[in-house]
Design an enzyme around this catalytic site. Structure first.
Site, PDB file in Angstrom:
ATOM      1  CG  ASP A  10      -2.660   4.943   1.450  1.00 36.26           C
ATOM      2  OD1 ASP A  10      -1.439   5.518   1.015  1.00 36.26           O
ATOM      3  OD2 ASP A  10      -2.838   3.721   1.776  1.00 36.26           O
ATOM      4  CB  SER A  11      -1.081   3.734  -2.379  1.00 37.27           C
ATOM      5  OG  SER A  11      -1.135   3.680  -2.063  1.00 37.27           O
ATOM      6  CE1 TYR A  68      -2.200   4.456  -6.632  1.00 36.19           C
ATOM      7  CE2 TYR A  68      -1.496   6.529  -5.810  1.00 36.19           C
ATOM      8  CZ  TYR A  68      -2.189   5.683  -6.361  1.00 36.19           C
ATOM      9  OH  TYR A  68      -3.793   6.737  -6.268  1.00 36.19           O
ATOM     10  N   GLY A  69       4.164   2.225  -5.102  1.00 31.83           N
ATOM     11  CA  GLY A  69       5.410   1.557  -4.460  1.00 31.83           C
ATOM     12  C   GLY A  69       6.000   1.103  -5.721  1.00 31.83           C
ATOM     13  CB  CYS A  74       0.053   7.740  -0.431  1.00 31.23           C
ATOM     14  SG  CYS A  74       0.813   6.816  -1.192  1.00 31.23           S
ATOM     15  CG  ASN A  75       5.457   7.713   3.428  1.00 31.61           C
ATOM     16  OD1 ASN A  75       6.073   7.918   4.232  1.00 31.61           O
ATOM     17  ND2 ASN A  75       4.507   6.658   4.054  1.00 31.61           N
ATOM     18  CB  THR A  76       4.149   5.924  -3.114  1.00 29.22           C
ATOM     19  OG1 THR A  76       4.981   4.567  -2.243  1.00 29.22           O
ATOM     20  CG2 THR A  76       5.097   6.483  -4.479  1.00 29.22           C
ATOM     21  CD  GLU A 134      -2.302  -4.733   1.365  1.00 29.92           C
ATOM     22  OE1 GLU A 134      -2.079  -4.817   0.184  1.00 29.92           O
ATOM     23  OE2 GLU A 134      -1.799  -3.175   1.331  1.00 29.92           O
ATOM     24  CB  CYS A 189       6.219   1.977   3.582  1.00 32.09           C
ATOM     25  SG  CYS A 189       4.777   0.850   2.774  1.00 32.09           S
ATOM     26  CB  THR A 190       0.913   3.853   4.546  1.00 30.87           C
ATOM     27  OG1 THR A 190       0.749   2.820   3.910  1.00 30.87           O
ATOM     28  CG2 THR A 190       0.771   4.791   4.771  1.00 30.87           C
ATOM     29  CG  HIS A 191       1.574  -1.140   3.734  1.00 21.32           C
ATOM     30  ND1 HIS A 191       0.743   0.596   3.303  1.00 21.32           N
ATOM     31  CD2 HIS A 191       0.312  -2.353   3.611  1.00 21.32           C
ATOM     32  CE1 HIS A 191      -0.013  -0.019   2.893  1.00 21.32           C
ATOM     33  NE2 HIS A 191      -0.694  -1.901   2.907  1.00 21.32           N
TER      34      HIS A 191
HETATM   35  N1  DGL Z   1       1.264   3.695   0.967  1.00 24.50           N
HETATM   36  C1  DGL Z   1       2.222   3.462   0.395  1.00 24.50           C
HETATM   37  C2  DGL Z   1       3.031   4.263   0.666  1.00 24.50           C
HETATM   38  O1  DGL Z   1       3.008   4.689   1.951  1.00 24.50           O
HETATM   39  C3  DGL Z   1       2.293   1.767  -0.103  1.00 24.50           C
HETATM   40  C4  DGL Z   1       1.723   1.305  -0.334  1.00 24.50           C
HETATM   41  C5  DGL Z   1       1.885   1.145  -1.680  1.00 24.50           C
HETATM   42  O2  DGL Z   1       2.618   0.755  -2.399  1.00 24.50           O
HETATM   43  O3  DGL Z   1       0.674   1.300  -2.716  1.00 24.50           O
HETATM   44  O4  DGL Z   1       4.658   4.147   0.491  1.00 24.50           O
END
Ligand code: DGL
Length: 261
Positions: A9-10, A41-42, A72-74, A151, A183-185
């Site tokens: 993941d990012s 990453y987003g 990571c979704n991105t 976060e 998104c993971t968060h």
């Molecule tokens: N892990 C990223 C996602 O799921 C979220 C955090 C990021 O922007 O890196 O898209």
């Protein structure tokens, strides 16, 4: 360690996926890489996210792994096809499992998608939904402030609810009955999203489905571990203390051994 499941993941968010992997596959070892030096990453360009994602895969491939989960979704949105076509190891992303669940859940064929800017811009969810059911209409919006809120530990309260109201307004207006938390968060602020969208709206958190898909692939390929409980190893590209301090929120337990690489 036996051959492990590699997850990247990012940053720290992918631990929401690790949590489900541990629940679904308690005998599997997991190697996690969080790119904490280069998160988020987003907000980055497609080319950059692809480059980082490939580097993450190359790191995991050095760790004796049998499958890669792009938590990571991105990364899944922009780099998954390339990763799948370039590497022989089985690869699971987070988009398809969420899409399948959402299309199945939606009664009125109106689905909302929320994610980072890069995820929404890629139209990854939209394209997959349309492929599965062209009759579904999709409303997709980015919610960039949700990541720093989570976060910072702002998981509820007036400010978060107000921001959520503003972001989610187009979804409410179009009457979606299902929303993909892309998104993971976002699973961590599910109660706020629920409060704003209303109880009747189904929220799809794909982490569980991702774990089920990983299990299916390992079972089909005869790669499941048995015998002893799995172990987890965590690697980050920067700031292991920061990662450790946030890990409990995402994983539900403390992580001790975090190595910087
Ligand atoms: N892990 C990223 C996602 O799921 C979220 C955090 C990021 O922007 O890196 O898209």
């Amino acid at each position: 360690m036996k051959k492990a499941i590699g997850v990247f993941d990012s940053g720290v968010g992918g631990l929401t996926v690790v949590k489900e992997l541990i629940r679904e596959l308690p005998y599997e070892d997991i190697v996690y890489f969080g790119d904490t030096a280069r998160v988020p990453y987003g907000i980055k360009s497609r080319e950059t996210v692809i480059r980082f994602s490939i580097e993450n895969v190359l790191f995991l491939l050095k760790q004796d792994i049998k499958l890669i989960c792009v938590a990571c979704n991105t990364s899944s949105s922009v780099a998954l096809p390339l990763i799948k076509s370039h590497f022989k190891v089985p690869v699971v992303g987070v988009i398809t499992p969420g899409v399948k669940e959402a299309v199945y859940a939606s009664q009125n064929k109106r689905i909302g998608v929320i994610g980072t800017r890069a995820t929404i811009k890629s139209r990854s969810y939209e394209n997959e939904i349309k492929q599965l059911d062209p009759g579904v209409s999709v409303v997709a919006v980015s919610c960039p402030l949700f990541v720093p809120f989570v976060e910072e530990g702002w998981l509820s309260g007036k400010v978060v609810v107000e921001v959520a109201r503003k972001y989610l307004e187009p979804l409410k207006r179009s009457g979606v009955d299902t929303v993909i938390l892309g998104c993971t968060h976002y699973p961590l602020i599910k109660p706020v999203i629920k409060e704003v969208m209303g109880k009747q709206v189904t929220l799809i958190d794909s982490a569980r489905q991702v774990a089920v898909e990983v299990k299916n692939i390992l079972a089909t390929e005869g790669l499941l571990n048995r015998g002893r409980l799995g172990r987890q190893k965590f690697y980050v590209s920067d700031n292991p203390e920061w990662f450790r301090s946030l890990a409990k929120r995402f994983l539900g337990k403390n992580v001790r051994d975090v190595k910087k690489v």
